[in-house]
Design a protein around this motif. Structure first.
Motif, PDB file in Angstrom:
ATOM      1  N   LEU A 189      -6.806  10.822   4.478  1.00  0.00           N
ATOM      2  CA  LEU A 189      -7.538   9.586   4.738  1.00  0.00           C
ATOM      3  C   LEU A 189      -6.758   8.788   5.075  1.00  0.00           C
ATOM      4  O   LEU A 189      -6.902   7.904   6.361  1.00  0.00           O
ATOM      5  N   VAL A 190      -5.467   8.391   4.575  1.00  0.00           N
ATOM      6  CA  VAL A 190      -4.530   7.396   5.060  1.00  0.00           C
ATOM      7  C   VAL A 190      -4.030   7.911   6.506  1.00  0.00           C
ATOM      8  O   VAL A 190      -3.991   7.030   7.312  1.00  0.00           O
ATOM      9  N   ALA A 191      -3.757   9.145   6.838  1.00  0.00           N
ATOM     10  CA  ALA A 191      -3.472   9.570   8.224  1.00  0.00           C
ATOM     11  C   ALA A 191      -4.426   9.293   9.246  1.00  0.00           C
ATOM     12  O   ALA A 191      -3.860   8.946  10.409  1.00  0.00           O
ATOM     13  N   VAL A 192      -5.786   9.603   9.127  1.00  0.00           N
ATOM     14  CA  VAL A 192      -6.738   9.481   9.849  1.00  0.00           C
ATOM     15  C   VAL A 192      -7.072   8.016  10.217  1.00  0.00           C
ATOM     16  O   VAL A 192      -6.864   7.548  11.487  1.00  0.00           O
ATOM     17  N   VAL A 193      -7.035   6.961   9.148  1.00  0.00           N
ATOM     18  CA  VAL A 193      -6.955   5.508   9.629  1.00  0.00           C
ATOM     19  C   VAL A 193      -5.909   5.168  10.293  1.00  0.00           C
ATOM     20  O   VAL A 193      -5.970   4.366  11.217  1.00  0.00           O
ATOM     21  N   ALA A 194      -4.881   5.570   9.927  1.00  0.00           N
ATOM     22  CA  ALA A 194      -3.577   5.233  10.779  1.00  0.00           C
ATOM     23  C   ALA A 194      -3.515   5.628  12.423  1.00  0.00           C
ATOM     24  O   ALA A 194      -2.569   4.750  12.833  1.00  0.00           O
ATOM     25  N   LYS A 221       0.950  -1.205  -0.013  1.00  0.00           N
ATOM     26  CA  LYS A 221      -0.046   0.006  -0.078  1.00  0.00           C
ATOM     27  C   LYS A 221       0.836   1.302   0.131  1.00  0.00           C
ATOM     28  O   LYS A 221       0.664   2.174  -0.727  1.00  0.00           O
ATOM     29  N   MET A 222       1.799   1.248   0.939  1.00  0.00           N
ATOM     30  CA  MET A 222       2.745   2.536   0.987  1.00  0.00           C
ATOM     31  C   MET A 222       3.287   2.616  -0.289  1.00  0.00           C
ATOM     32  O   MET A 222       3.425   3.569  -0.736  1.00  0.00           O
ATOM     33  N   LEU A 223       4.069   1.713  -0.958  1.00  0.00           N
ATOM     34  CA  LEU A 223       4.693   1.780  -2.136  1.00  0.00           C
ATOM     35  C   LEU A 223       3.806   2.232  -3.325  1.00  0.00           C
ATOM     36  O   LEU A 223       3.958   3.302  -4.005  1.00  0.00           O
ATOM     37  N   ARG A 241      -9.081  -0.619   7.268  1.00  0.00           N
ATOM     38  CA  ARG A 241      -8.222  -0.665   6.180  1.00  0.00           C
ATOM     39  C   ARG A 241      -8.516  -1.043   4.852  1.00  0.00           C
ATOM     40  O   ARG A 241      -8.363  -0.285   3.827  1.00  0.00           O
ATOM     41  N   MET A 242      -9.378  -2.045   4.807  1.00  0.00           N
ATOM     42  CA  MET A 242      -9.965  -2.469   3.422  1.00  0.00           C
ATOM     43  C   MET A 242     -10.637  -1.445   3.027  1.00  0.00           C
ATOM     44  O   MET A 242     -10.682  -1.145   1.603  1.00  0.00           O
ATOM     45  N   ALA A 243     -11.620  -0.746   3.656  1.00  0.00           N
ATOM     46  CA  ALA A 243     -12.377   0.350   3.044  1.00  0.00           C
ATOM     47  C   ALA A 243     -11.735   1.432   2.632  1.00  0.00           C
ATOM     48  O   ALA A 243     -11.901   1.913   1.620  1.00  0.00           O
ATOM     49  N   MET A 244     -10.569   1.904   3.451  1.00  0.00           N
ATOM     50  CA  MET A 244      -9.857   2.746   3.106  1.00  0.00           C
ATOM     51  C   MET A 244      -9.064   2.581   1.733  1.00  0.00           C
ATOM     52  O   MET A 244      -9.083   3.335   0.645  1.00  0.00           O
ATOM     53  N   VAL A 245      -8.511   1.188   1.605  1.00  0.00           N
ATOM     54  CA  VAL A 245      -7.692   1.110   0.494  1.00  0.00           C
ATOM     55  C   VAL A 245      -8.417   0.997  -0.905  1.00  0.00           C
ATOM     56  O   VAL A 245      -8.436   1.467  -1.939  1.00  0.00           O
ATOM     57  N   LEU A 269       3.541   8.501  10.394  1.00  0.00           N
ATOM     58  CA  LEU A 269       3.338   9.525  11.133  1.00  0.00           C
ATOM     59  C   LEU A 269       2.220   9.627  12.325  1.00  0.00           C
ATOM     60  O   LEU A 269       2.745  10.184  13.296  1.00  0.00           O
ATOM     61  N   PRO A 270       1.221   9.424  12.018  1.00  0.00           N
ATOM     62  CA  PRO A 270      -0.006   9.509  12.899  1.00  0.00           C
ATOM     63  C   PRO A 270       0.191   8.471  14.254  1.00  0.00           C
ATOM     64  O   PRO A 270      -0.480   8.535  15.064  1.00  0.00           O
TER      65      PRO A 270
END
Length: 424
Positions: free
Chosen positions: A121-126, A45-47, A101-105, A72-73
Motif C-alpha cells: 500500500l505504501v509503495a503504490v501511494v508513493a 510515518k517511515m519511522l 496519504r491521509m487515507a493510507m496512513v 523506492l517507487p
C-alpha cells in the motif's frame, strides 16, 4: 526609461534577494509551511512503520524495507507519471496527494493489514509522490520571481533537511509516548493539515497543458505522455547538459555518505558515523543559506563550477584516513559545495518550456534520486574490497571528474533564451 532608472533596475537585479523579500509573499509562506508539515509527517510515518513492521515480524530486513518503501517507487513514478504534474492544476495535485496519504496512513493505523500488504500500500501511494513534488517545485517560479525564486529554492532545501531532523526527534518521542499506531494517527493529522494549508492558502491556477477532444492533438495517457516528453527533454542538448550538471557532481559524492558507517567503525571505538552525517547535513544547509542569501546572482552563477568542484576535492584527503574531527570538517566543507545547484536554478528555468516545468523539475528529482542510489550502492560494493577511506576519496575523485567534464555547462555563459514549447 532614462539611464539612471535602467542602472538602478540592473543593480537591483544583481542584488541577492532577502529573506524578507521571500517571506513577504503569502503563497510562499503557505508552500514553505505545508512542505515542512509534509516532511515531518513523512519522516514520522517511515519511522513508525519500520518499528511496527519489526514488532510484528521480528525481521530486520522487512523493517529496513518499510523504512525505504516510500522512496523506492519514486523512480517509477518519475519515469511513468510525471506528465500529470503539468496536466493537473498544481493545487489540486498537492491537495489530492495529501488526502491520499491521509487515507493510507489511517488504513495503516487501524492495524488490520498484514505487514506485506502494508508495504504494498505504501509503495503504490508513493508512486504519486514525484508528481506532487514536481507540481510544488514548478509552482515556485510562479510565486517568486527573479532572485527570490533562487532563494526560495534554497529555503526549501534547508527546510527539507531541518524538518527531517525534527521528524526523527518528534517520531522518537511519539513512539515512546503513544506507540507506532498512535504515531501513525498523528501523521494522518499532519496530512490533513498540509492539505488544508494548500487548499486555503494557494490560488487556483489552471493546468499548464490542456488536452480537449475538439483539438487536433489527441489526448495521450499519462504514461505515454510522460515517456514522450522525457525523451524530448533529454534530446535537447542544453536541457540534457543542465540535467547532467544537476545530477552527477552531487550524486557521486553521496557514495561517500554510503560508507560513513564502515569508515567510522574503521576509526575505532568512540568514532560515530552520526557525527560525519550530521556534519555533511550541516555543511549543505549552511552552504545553501550563505550562497542563496548573501551572494549576488551574477557572482553565484560565476561560482557554480567552483562550488561543484568543492564537492569532490576535500574528499581526496580521506586517502590519509583522517580522524573523526578532521573528517567531519572535511565532509562539511565538501557538502557546502551542493550550493552550486543554486547557480543553475535560473538557467534551467529559462531553458525548459513553461508548459513542461512540472515534468522537467520532476525529472531533475527523479534522476538525482536514482543516481544517488546507484552511487551509494556502488560505494557499498567497493567497500567490500577497499578500505572505506579509499572509497570516500574515490567518490570525491568521481565527483571532481564529473565537474571537470561538465565545466562548459556549469560555467555561466550568455543566459539561454527560453526554448520553444515542446510539441503537444
Amino acid at each position: 526609461m532614462n539611464s539612471t532608472s535602467t542602472t538602478a533596475d540592473q543593480g537591483a537585479a544583481d542584488r541577492p534577494a532577502t529573506f524578507r523579500d521571500v517571506f513577504a509573499v503569502a503563497e510562499f509562506r503557505v508552500i514553505f509551511a505545508s512542505f515542512g508539515v509534509f516532511m515531518i509527517g513523512e519522516t514520522v510515518k517511515m519511522l513508525a512503520l519500520s518499528v511496527l513492521v519489526y514488532e510484528r515480524t521480528g525481521s530486520g530486513l522487512l523493517a529496513a524495507l518499510a523504512y525505504v518503501t516510500g522512496f523506492l517507487p519514486h523512480a517509477l513514478g518519475g519515469v511513468f507519471l510525471l506528465a500529470l504534474a503539468d496536466r493537473w492544476p498544481a493545487r489540486a495535485m498537492m491537495v489530492g496527494y495529501d488526502l491520499l496519504r491521509m487515507a493510507m496512513v489511517a488504513v495503516l493505523a487501524v492495524g488490520a493489514m498484514s505487514p506485506s500488504a502494508m508495504l504494498v500500500l505504501v509503495a503504490v501511494v508513493a508512486l504519486f509522490g514525484p508528481v506532487s513534488n514536481a507540481a510544488r517545485t514548478a509552482l515556485l517560479p510562479e510565486v517568486l520571481h527573479g532572485d527570490a525564486y533562487v532563494l526560495g529554492r534554497s529555503l526549501l532545501s534547508v527546510a527539507s533537511g531541518g524538518t527531517q531532523v525534527a521528524g526523527f526527534a518528534v517520531g522518537g518521542l511519539l513512539l515512546g509516548l503513544v506507540g507506532p499506531y498512535g504515531a501513525l494517527w498523528l501523521t494522518a493529522v499532519t496530512c490533513g493539515l498540509s492539505a488544508l494549508l494548500v487548499r486555503v492558502g494557494l490560488t487556483r491556477r489552471p493546468a499548464r497543458i490542456h488536452y480537449a477532444p475538439t483539438t487536433d492533438k489527441p489526448a495521450r495517457g499519462a504514461i505515454r505522455e510522460t515517456l514522450r516528453v522525457n525523451r524530448t527533454l533529454l534530446a535537447d542538448r542544453r536541457i540534457r547538459g543542465l540535467l547532467l550538471a544537476q545530477w552527477l557532481p552531487g550524486s557521486l559524492l553521496v557514495g561517500a555518505e554510503g560508507v560513513a558507517v564502515p569508515y567510522a567503525a574503521d576509526l575505532g571505538p568512540g568514532a560515530s558515523a552520526g557525527v560525519l552525517l550530521m556534519a555533511g547535513a550541516g555543511g549543505m544547509l549552511v552552504g545553501d543559506l550563505l550562497v542563496g542569501r548573501f551572494v549576488a546572482p551574477a557572482r553565484r552563477e560565476r561560482w557554480t563550477p567552483w562550488l561543484a568542484l568543492l564537492l569532490g576535492v576535500p574528499m581526496l584527503a580521506f586517502v590519509a584516513r583522517p580522524s573523526l574531527v578532521p573528517a567531519a570538517a572535511l565532509f562539511a566543507v565538501a557538502t557546502a559545495g551542493f550550493a552550486y545547484q543554486l547557480g543553475l536554478a535560473r538557467r534551467f528555468l529559462d531553458a525548459v518550456p513553461e508548459g513542461r516545468r512540472g515534468q522537467a523539475f520532476g525529472l531533475v528529482s527523479t534522476g538525482m534520486m536514482a543516481m544517488q542510489g546507484l552511487a551509494a550502492a556502488g560505494a557499498g560494493a567497493l567497500s567490500e574490497v577497499l578500505a572505506p577511506g579509499i572509497v570516500m576519496a574515490l567518490a570525491g575523485a568521481a565527483s571532481a571528474t564529473a565537474t571537470l567534464i561538465l565545466w562548459p555547462v556549469l560555467a555561466p555563459a550568455v543566459r539561454p533564451r527560453r526554448s520553444a514549447p515542446v510539441a503537444g
